[in-house]
Write a protein that holds these residues in place. Sequence first.
Motif, PDB file in Angstrom:
ATOM      1  N   PHE A   1       0.812  -1.209   0.000  1.00 46.26           N
ATOM      2  CA  PHE A   1       0.000   0.000   0.000  1.00 46.26           C
ATOM      3  C   PHE A   1       0.856   1.274   0.000  1.00 46.26           C
ATOM      4  O   PHE A   1       0.622   2.195  -0.787  1.00 46.26           O
ATOM      5  CB  PHE A   1      -0.929  -0.027   1.212  1.00 46.26           C
ATOM      6  N   ALA A   2       1.860   1.338   0.878  1.00 42.35           N
ATOM      7  CA  ALA A   2       2.629   2.580   1.033  1.00 42.35           C
ATOM      8  C   ALA A   2       3.334   3.007  -0.256  1.00 42.35           C
ATOM      9  O   ALA A   2       3.198   4.155  -0.682  1.00 42.35           O
ATOM     10  CB  ALA A   2       3.620   2.454   2.186  1.00 42.35           C
ATOM     11  N   PRO A   3       4.068   2.114  -0.921  1.00 40.93           N
ATOM     12  CA  PRO A   3       4.702   2.560  -2.173  1.00 40.93           C
ATOM     13  C   PRO A   3       3.686   2.907  -3.253  1.00 40.93           C
ATOM     14  O   PRO A   3       3.975   3.729  -4.124  1.00 40.93           O
ATOM     15  CB  PRO A   3       5.580   1.365  -2.587  1.00 40.93           C
TER      16      PRO A   3
ATOM     17  N   ALA B   1       4.822  -1.703 -17.335  1.00 40.22           N
ATOM     18  CA  ALA B   1       6.093  -1.519 -16.625  1.00 40.22           C
ATOM     19  C   ALA B   1       5.955  -1.933 -15.162  1.00 40.22           C
ATOM     20  O   ALA B   1       6.816  -2.637 -14.604  1.00 40.22           O
ATOM     21  CB  ALA B   1       6.526  -0.051 -16.727  1.00 40.22           C
ATOM     22  N   ALA B   2       4.868  -1.510 -14.556  1.00 43.86           N
ATOM     23  CA  ALA B   2       4.670  -1.803 -13.128  1.00 43.86           C
ATOM     24  C   ALA B   2       4.623  -3.300 -12.864  1.00 43.86           C
ATOM     25  O   ALA B   2       5.278  -3.797 -11.948  1.00 43.86           O
ATOM     26  CB  ALA B   2       3.375  -1.131 -12.658  1.00 43.86           C
ATOM     27  N   VAL B   3       3.865  -4.034 -13.667  1.00 41.75           N
ATOM     28  CA  VAL B   3       3.745  -5.471 -13.380  1.00 41.75           C
ATOM     29  C   VAL B   3       5.034  -6.208 -13.732  1.00 41.75           C
ATOM     30  O   VAL B   3       5.335  -7.238 -13.132  1.00 41.75           O
ATOM     31  CB  VAL B   3       2.535  -6.126 -14.081  1.00 41.75           C
ATOM     32  N   TRP B   4       5.816  -5.714 -14.658  1.00 42.23           N
ATOM     33  CA  TRP B   4       7.095  -6.376 -14.936  1.00 42.23           C
ATOM     34  C   TRP B   4       8.074  -6.191 -13.789  1.00 42.23           C
ATOM     35  O   TRP B   4       8.809  -7.098 -13.441  1.00 42.23           O
ATOM     36  CB  TRP B   4       7.666  -5.889 -16.275  1.00 42.23           C
ATOM     37  N   VAL B   5       8.098  -5.036 -13.202  1.00 44.44           N
ATOM     38  CA  VAL B   5       8.973  -4.846 -12.040  1.00 44.44           C
ATOM     39  C   VAL B   5       8.440  -5.629 -10.842  1.00 44.44           C
ATOM     40  O   VAL B   5       9.193  -6.230 -10.074  1.00 44.44           O
ATOM     41  CB  VAL B   5       9.106  -3.352 -11.687  1.00 44.44           C
TER      42      VAL B   5
ATOM     43  N   ILE C   1      10.422   4.551 -11.553  1.00 47.45           N
ATOM     44  CA  ILE C   1       9.954   4.819 -10.193  1.00 47.45           C
ATOM     45  C   ILE C   1       9.666   3.524  -9.446  1.00 47.45           C
ATOM     46  O   ILE C   1       9.974   3.389  -8.257  1.00 47.45           O
ATOM     47  CB  ILE C   1       8.721   5.771 -10.184  1.00 47.45           C
ATOM     48  N   PHE C   2       9.141   2.512 -10.168  1.00 42.95           N
ATOM     49  CA  PHE C   2       8.894   1.228  -9.503  1.00 42.95           C
ATOM     50  C   PHE C   2      10.218   0.562  -9.105  1.00 42.95           C
ATOM     51  O   PHE C   2      10.324  -0.029  -8.031  1.00 42.95           O
ATOM     52  CB  PHE C   2       8.061   0.303 -10.403  1.00 42.95           C
TER      53      PHE C   2
ATOM     54  N   LYS D   1      11.266  -0.226  -5.361  1.00 43.66           N
ATOM     55  CA  LYS D   1      11.616  -1.610  -5.016  1.00 43.66           C
ATOM     56  C   LYS D   1      12.932  -1.648  -4.249  1.00 43.66           C
ATOM     57  O   LYS D   1      13.066  -2.339  -3.239  1.00 43.66           O
ATOM     58  CB  LYS D   1      11.707  -2.440  -6.289  1.00 43.66           C
ATOM     59  N   ALA D   2      13.886  -0.865  -4.746  1.00 43.27           N
ATOM     60  CA  ALA D   2      15.207  -0.850  -4.102  1.00 43.27           C
ATOM     61  C   ALA D   2      15.156  -0.164  -2.736  1.00 43.27           C
ATOM     62  O   ALA D   2      15.808  -0.595  -1.781  1.00 43.27           O
ATOM     63  CB  ALA D   2      16.209  -0.137  -5.006  1.00 43.27           C
ATOM     64  N   LEU D   3      14.371   0.882  -2.646  1.00 42.57           N
ATOM     65  CA  LEU D   3      14.389   1.697  -1.424  1.00 42.57           C
ATOM     66  C   LEU D   3      13.464   1.185  -0.337  1.00 42.57           C
ATOM     67  O   LEU D   3      13.843   1.107   0.834  1.00 42.57           O
ATOM     68  CB  LEU D   3      14.020   3.153  -1.760  1.00 42.57           C
TER      69      LEU D   3
END
Lengths: 437, 437, 437
Positions: free
Chosen positions: B127-129, B180-184, B376-377, B381-383
């Motif tokens: 939820f947060a991201p 893009a979002a679902v691939w990441v 951004i995703f 993901k990294a952060l």
Amino acid sequence: MELTIHSLATGVDTVWVLLCAALVFFMEGGFAALEAGFIRSKNSLNIIMKVLMDCTVGMLGYFAFGFAIMYGLDKAGLIGVSGFFLKGDLSHLGLRIPVYAYWLFQAAFAIAMATIVTGAVAERMKFAPYIIFSFVATVIIYPIAGHWVWSSEGWLNKLGMLDFAGSAVVHSMGGWASLAAVWVLGPRTGKYTKSGGVNVLPGHNLPLAALGAFVLWFGWFGFNPGSTLSGLDMNIARIAVNTNLSAAAAGTTAALYTVYRFGKADPSMTINGALGGLVAITAGCAYVEPISAIIIGALAGILVVFAVPFIDGIRADDPVGAIAVHGVCGTFGTVAVGVFAENGGLLYGGGAALLGIQVLGVLAVSLWAFASTYGIFSLLKALVGIRVSVEDEIEGLDVSEHGMSAYNDMEDNPLKTLSHTPSSDLVFQSSRSADSE
Amino acid sequence: MELTIHSLATGVDTVWVLLCAALVFFMEGGFAALEAGFIRSKNSLNIIMKVLMDCTVGMLGYFAFGFAIMYGLDKAGLIGVSGFFLKGDLSHLGLRIPVYAYWLFQAAFAIAMATIVTGAVAERMKFAPYIIFSFVATVIIYPIAGHWVWSSEGWLNKLGMLDFAGSAVVHSMGGWASLAAVWVLGPRTGKYTKSGGVNVLPGHNLPLAALGAFVLWFGWFGFNPGSTLSGLDMNIARIAVNTNLSAAAAGTTAALYTVYRFGKADPSMTINGALGGLVAITAGCAYVEPISAIIIGALAGILVVFAVPFIDGIRADDPVGAIAVHGVCGTFGTVAVGVFAENGGLLYGGGAALLGIQVLGVLAVSLWAFASTYGIFSLLKALVGIRVSVEDEIEGLDVSEHGMSAYNDMEDNPLKTLSHTPSSDLVFQSSRSADSE
Amino acid sequence: MELTIHSLATGVDTVWVLLCAALVFFMEGGFAALEAGFIRSKNSLNIIMKVLMDCTVGMLGYFAFGFAIMYGLDKAGLIGVSGFFLKGDLSHLGLRIPVYAYWLFQAAFAIAMATIVTGAVAERMKFAPYIIFSFVATVIIYPIAGHWVWSSEGWLNKLGMLDFAGSAVVHSMGGWASLAAVWVLGPRTGKYTKSGGVNVLPGHNLPLAALGAFVLWFGWFGFNPGSTLSGLDMNIARIAVNTNLSAAAAGTTAALYTVYRFGKADPSMTINGALGGLVAITAGCAYVEPISAIIIGALAGILVVFAVPFIDGIRADDPVGAIAVHGVCGTFGTVAVGVFAENGGLLYGGGAALLGIQVLGVLAVSLWAFASTYGIFSLLKALVGIRVSVEDEIEGLDVSEHGMSAYNDMEDNPLKTLSHTPSSDLVFQSSRSADSE
């Protein structure tokens, strides 16, 4: 566009008609929710799909042919013959607004008439023949009677029949077409017993049905006042008030009368009562005083409570009460104009002339709807079959006709479903989910 | 206010735009219902919360920054740089209506683009991201490409790209951002098997999804015709008709094509098909004839049926079909303007110039949406991590992210729940209920 | 009608008010969905029926008596005394639009005030006395305080109280009437334990509740901007924006604050927070800058999160949070006008005069609502009883008060239900279904 007082007037009217058309279109969502909620879950997706077919196939049919037959140049007061695909000269309509706006508003009415039938034939009619019926309804059945009443050259219009927004043209037609349809189709398996009993097959989701009723009431604020086709006709305010008061009175009497008769206020009857009030005032909303709207609604609310069991009693199995709400209240409302119209009504010294015309008119369009629907349903029954098998009916039409269920879930533990797949075979997204804290 | 023909014109336009903005805003409720119904119940509250975050956090972001970046004074055709918090000189917009009305209409579009992504990332994104993404989408991603196409100084606008109400700007962007979002993010646990199989994880409440689709269709009567920003532009009527006919044609072909291909009319495909028709006509609704709208819609309905399994085949797990409906049909619809536009379209003797610009334009905004969302995703993901743990995914995001379930009940016997509390400890409201007869 | 610049102005205003009235009416459907979703399924039909009674009985009461008491010729600044059944001279209202349009808009407000109470008394109040309360609320309670604030001769209006669209008149009244009602009625059985604990009785269908919240937000685009009664008042655009921004800010702070306080974003609080933002800005939407609307909303969102447990703590059992959302935020929003109004607000150099009047005004109408509701509930309790028996409460009010359940089904195998009837007794529609292939 140059700004003139006339271009402004056209703009106001067009904005009004387009927004009212959107409201009337939204009633399809209301019908879908109402009908799906009033029937069993196993058939709820099928009824929604049928409503969607009115919005898609039916809408195309009304664009290509239906509108032309209803509003094209007149032949003998019986039928229109020009304007197919909205092409050609439509100047005889004398519209201030663009013909596109007019068409959209009319199209939303046409599919409403077809959608009324979806509710009556719910839970046992095949999907494919329904699509054909929807097309025939919006291309032939509705436009022809619509021409009689609403085309300036239609024979009932010329007689002076008053049906402002369609108690007769939309609702009586839809209701009596429903009666024909269910008689050809037969009742749901298990509805009636050999010993004469009637089984109640309760709706699966009454909150959904109620939400649908609120959407319909909301949409009626476009249906009736929008039928002025002008936002500059100040009668729109009284029409909206009459519409609202009739529904309010009908919901009141339906609730109170069920308390009197059954000891408890019946939610289905109250919802259908309020809808019956909306249907009944639709013919007269522009012609009667608010107090008359209340009386018409009050009577419609009680009529629904009588009509639902009566229709069950004549073995017309109508799962959602479409015949009572639209057929009975639509007919009543059309006749009521002859009694309550300020201009020509019996109670206003107009004598019986208008009343007679109203009775004749609603009989004519209702008989046409009944007979033509009986014909097309009989033909479809003979040619392609209209009824699912008993096995499919018991399984439910969602699965048998569409291959899926309306409601699905993996319940509390999703692994129950996953366990159909060997777990070693699953791609657990471990690397991807490793980014979780 | 003094009554003049100009103040009246401003009034009509403002009424029109505000009511259309309300309709477009209501589409958020349609998205919420559609998406919640199309996924499993255990995640349905989470998706509704994400849509609510678009309406709240995203709306504030577009007020503070997004609008200025989209419609502020231009820098190099690439970005706007004034009008933050709606302050400062916005006279370059040349509006007849108040800038507040303009902002509200635009804001409802901005959050729609973000909301499209909620459906694609359903059932496994934290939820947060998502809140951060929603903010970035309405503040940077959408406004920048929006500036290119809809600001008078934007480079694609100056090239002559035609995207009347956003097949490219809203829908292609939302759809390819989703990819893009679902691939990441990766697919849902259990969606794909190692042996190459694809598990169907059916939606839990298709009547709710269908009701959402009706709300979306209803809202589109604001989305497209409202984009004239004037109720005095008589093209609004044809725009509304084109919108409606395209959806009708798309729903028709999607239903019939699934009958042809699978033997049964598929409800999910029919719903998504009709939505695909709405998406596809959004670019061209003001520029094409009704018959072209029907053709565009008919093709879009079939495209959806092809695109959904294709996207599944490339392992882009999109639970609600957002990429097919918005990405594929949005791109198709933008390109179709180059073919069907009365003024400049290939079929109207306009040659390939417009077509080329449409292809270039939709590629540019789609690539921007894809790349910026991928960035951004990846960063999120990294952060902070973007994906819930497998345990949480199996339990469902409603409980893991929000601590409650969408559906609860005390079942048939409410004492089952009450029994958790020693009954002697309960305050039975005996004195208060003594007033019952 | 002759086309003049004045008839056009009347037309634009009437179109605006009627469409806004339709939006406000639709909020009843939103309330029904929100409240039904927030309570247990066994009482969900009962609450929908109560909302329907506001729309029917309450609407008739406001037509016959309520409107006259609110807007009739003034007596002593306290009450109106003419215009019963919309008859007689209403020229003192100085309306440009037809009085019917004005009435419809006002009627939708009146029933909203009553409907707020349905949520608070859910799950244990009898149906019949609720009907009486709904009638009294729309005929006496709401119109009298409404007269004070909104009639040109009302004493609070003359003092200069500002309540543009009813944070005080509709929402505070509804909220504090709710508090009185639940104190007389008592909490639900099992809600509070003798040892001081509070049981959570979770809502049965939160997606339905959320859909209701979206409908309410949508309807608020009629509620607040429509209160100008004119589409030519260009403040409508800023009013719509303020309404939207306040809701956005409130939903944001409610979500973030629950994350801070409970570790997770709470869906019920977020939904109620956004609604609280809508309630709070309703008084000031026409008088404040957008940045102030954001601040007011942001505070309202947090207020809701504090108020819900506080109200639980004082043993006022309000299943849907009506007191927190409407009472607390309505009062706050009314007072906030004294701080943020551009013309007279504390922060704009207006001193404390307006602030004092706002405090006095909201206290007056809230106390009136509380006291009169306490009185009528006490009277109803003594005369007819207002609470169902514990047995009926445990069974659920849908069955005990209406004889049916909200949700029914024949489950997976419909023969389970059919098996109640000897199968040989069933009319299997073999002849009719023989047409199936």
